[in-house]
Motif scaffolding. Structure first.
Motif, PDB file in Angstrom:
ATOM      1  N   ARG A 155       0.792  -1.346   0.031  1.00 34.25           N
ATOM      2  CA  ARG A 155      -0.078   0.095   0.014  1.00 34.25           C
ATOM      3  C   ARG A 155       1.027   1.399  -0.113  1.00 34.25           C
ATOM      4  O   ARG A 155       2.107   0.970   0.284  1.00 34.25           O
ATOM      5  N   ALA A 156       0.219   2.186  -0.317  1.00 33.41           N
ATOM      6  CA  ALA A 156       0.999   3.456  -0.344  1.00 33.41           C
ATOM      7  C   ALA A 156       1.641   4.103   0.875  1.00 33.41           C
ATOM      8  O   ALA A 156       2.639   4.759   0.958  1.00 33.41           O
ATOM      9  N   ASP A 157       1.340   3.550   2.001  1.00 32.51           N
ATOM     10  CA  ASP A 157       1.899   3.640   3.469  1.00 32.51           C
ATOM     11  C   ASP A 157       2.720   2.836   3.508  1.00 32.51           C
ATOM     12  O   ASP A 157       3.065   2.805   4.727  1.00 32.51           O
ATOM     13  N   GLY A 158       3.043   1.841   2.934  1.00 32.69           N
ATOM     14  CA  GLY A 158       4.220   0.687   2.957  1.00 32.69           C
ATOM     15  C   GLY A 158       3.790  -0.509   3.696  1.00 32.69           C
ATOM     16  O   GLY A 158       4.301  -1.484   3.767  1.00 32.69           O
ATOM     17  N   THR A 159       2.345  -0.540   4.049  1.00 29.54           N
ATOM     18  CA  THR A 159       1.830  -1.775   4.481  1.00 29.54           C
ATOM     19  C   THR A 159       1.991  -2.979   3.570  1.00 29.54           C
ATOM     20  O   THR A 159       1.711  -2.680   2.400  1.00 29.54           O
ATOM     21  N   TYR A 160       2.409  -4.069   3.952  1.00 29.47           N
ATOM     22  CA  TYR A 160       2.633  -5.254   3.116  1.00 29.47           C
ATOM     23  C   TYR A 160       1.219  -5.717   2.534  1.00 29.47           C
ATOM     24  O   TYR A 160       0.273  -5.968   3.466  1.00 29.47           O
ATOM     25  N   VAL A 161       0.933  -5.969   1.273  1.00 30.78           N
ATOM     26  CA  VAL A 161      -0.464  -6.576   1.185  1.00 30.78           C
ATOM     27  C   VAL A 161      -0.324  -8.091   0.758  1.00 30.78           C
ATOM     28  O   VAL A 161      -0.813  -8.753   1.209  1.00 30.78           O
ATOM     29  N   SER A 162       0.742  -8.340  -0.126  1.00 33.59           N
ATOM     30  CA  SER A 162       0.994  -9.690  -0.632  1.00 33.59           C
ATOM     31  C   SER A 162       2.257  -9.894  -1.245  1.00 33.59           C
ATOM     32  O   SER A 162       3.140  -9.078  -1.713  1.00 33.59           O
ATOM     33  N   GLY A 163       2.783 -10.941  -1.425  1.00 28.57           N
ATOM     34  CA  GLY A 163       3.925 -11.329  -2.129  1.00 28.57           C
ATOM     35  C   GLY A 163       3.993 -12.595  -2.760  1.00 28.57           C
ATOM     36  O   GLY A 163       3.254 -13.644  -2.193  1.00 28.57           O
TER      37      GLY A 163
END
Length: 392
Positions: free
Chosen positions: A337-345
């Motif tokens: 996300r734009a705030d650096g939060t990890y979404v997926s990998g």
């Protein structure tokens, strides 16, 4: 009396300064209080990329504007990032791929997809300069150079930015560097990793800063951790997301583990990648991507941010050792996300096949999953059999 010949350098400087001012207005940097020494705008579709040199943005606390007021909220949306390790497309004069490199990345180009696609250029794009090995009789001296025209194949494969903070960008001296950087600019392909350099790529209104570090002359020095923290904090003050690359660690097929403390190779300080990775996240980095050991290493989450300690060799046409661990590679996909939060990998396994080209397949998932658990325990990234990367 000033002759026309004497006036030409002055006129050229005036034209360059005018073009520079135009670029700064295009970036929105003029009149904002940002002290910019040099900036270059690369346009690729709807995305702009700015390369900002040392001391060009005063350090300020993350979350505030230059005036000290609260910063506006992060834009909405996610950024899709794809990253690979070392890229060597061969070396002149006789270790070059067929069709002048045009089809080199074809087997894997569908994996090189994302808003930001990052690789480490392990060598130079030059036909000039003097090899560092000319006066070096050591069997451990290697110098790589491919034609400058190969920059267009890297761009066409899908890469949006290249890291040049490594121990091979100086293989052919100042002239080799000059031709390499000119070739990348000609291909409309930004690069990061020079001393004090921050590259900003805009993705749908989200500002993504990229910084490269290595224990090598001319690069941002990863052995100077206080300086690395300051530069990362500066990048975090300028952008929504910060991606840091590190070219770190001892080399060899037996170097898949992240060793505690400083690592050395052939007497050279190759940095403390564990301490470095965590330090730059403390300073504001949202993703750390490593290369350098020529083998893949583990991944961990620290404060919710992913550190991939080494993605190994992505290619090594006729110049890098292959087989076993040296041929095991992968493409890392991460969504933030734009705030650096990890979404997926996701880790997509690839391998290097003779004489040194990349293709899908191989044992990367098993290797990285195993060494992650062994090296990082409760902080280890959980990698499923299909390559999905989850936080612990």
């Amino acid at each position: 009396m000033i002759t026309s010949e004497e006036r030409r350098p002055e006129q050229r400087r005036e034209r360059q300064q005018a073009a520079h001012r135009h670029r700064l207005f295009a970036l929105g940097l003029v009149g904002t209080g940002v002290a910019v020494v040099a900036a270059f705008v690369f346009r690729a579709g709807s995305e702009d990329t700015a390369s900002i040199g040392p001391a060009q943005a005063p350090l300020r606390p993350t979350g505030t504007t230059m005036s000290g007021a609260p910063a506006p909220p992060h834009p909405a949306g996610n950024v899709r990032i794809a990253a690979v390790g070392d890229i060597v497309m061969g070396s002149l004069p006789d270790a070059l791929p067929p069709d002048d490199g045009a089809s080199f990345f074809d087997p894997v180009d569908d994996l090189l997809a994302g808003d930001v696609v990052l690789g480490n250029l392990e060598g130079t794009l030059t036909t000039g300069g003097s090899s560092k090995c000319d006066d070096n009789d050591s069997p451990n001296c290697f110098a790589f150079h491919t034609p400058p025209s190969y920059g267009r194949w890297i761009k066409r494969a899908g890469f949006t930015v290249m890291n040049v903070a490594n121990n091979h960008i100086d293989d052919f001296g100042a002239e080799g560097r000059r031709q390499t950087f000119a070739a990348l600019r000609s291909a409309n392909l930004p690069f990061t990793g020079r001393l004090g350099q921050i590259v900003i790529q805009r993705v749908n209104g989200i500002r993504v800063a990229l910084i490269g570090f290595a224990p090598d002359r001319g690069a941002n020095d990863l052995t100077d951790i206080p300086a690395a923290r300051r530069l990362t904090a500066r990048a975090a003050s300028m952008a929504d997301l910060v991606i840091v690359t590190m070219h770190a660690g001892a080399e060899g097929s037996d170097r898949t583990h992240v060793e505690p403390g400083t690592e050395y190779f052939l007497g050279e300080n190759r940095g403390d990648s564990y301490r470095f990775g965590r330090a730059v996240i403390d300073a504001g980095a949202d993703l750390v991507v490593g290369s350098g050991p020529h083998v893949m290493r583990g991944m961990e989450f620290y404060k919710g941010r992913l550190i991939a300690y080494s993605l190994g060799n992505f290619s090594g046409y006729k110049v890098l050792g292959i087989g076993g661990m040296l041929s095991t590679s992968g493409v890392l996909h991460v969504s933030l996300r734009a705030d650096g939060t990890y979404v997926s990998g996701h880790l997509y396994p690839t391998r290097i096949v003779p004489p040194g080209t990349p293709e899908p397949g191989g044992e990367a998932i098993d290797l990285v999953s195993s060494v992650s658990e062994e090296d990082f325990g409760s902080h280890a990234a959980h990698i499923s059999a299909d390559g999905t990367i989850q936080q612990p």
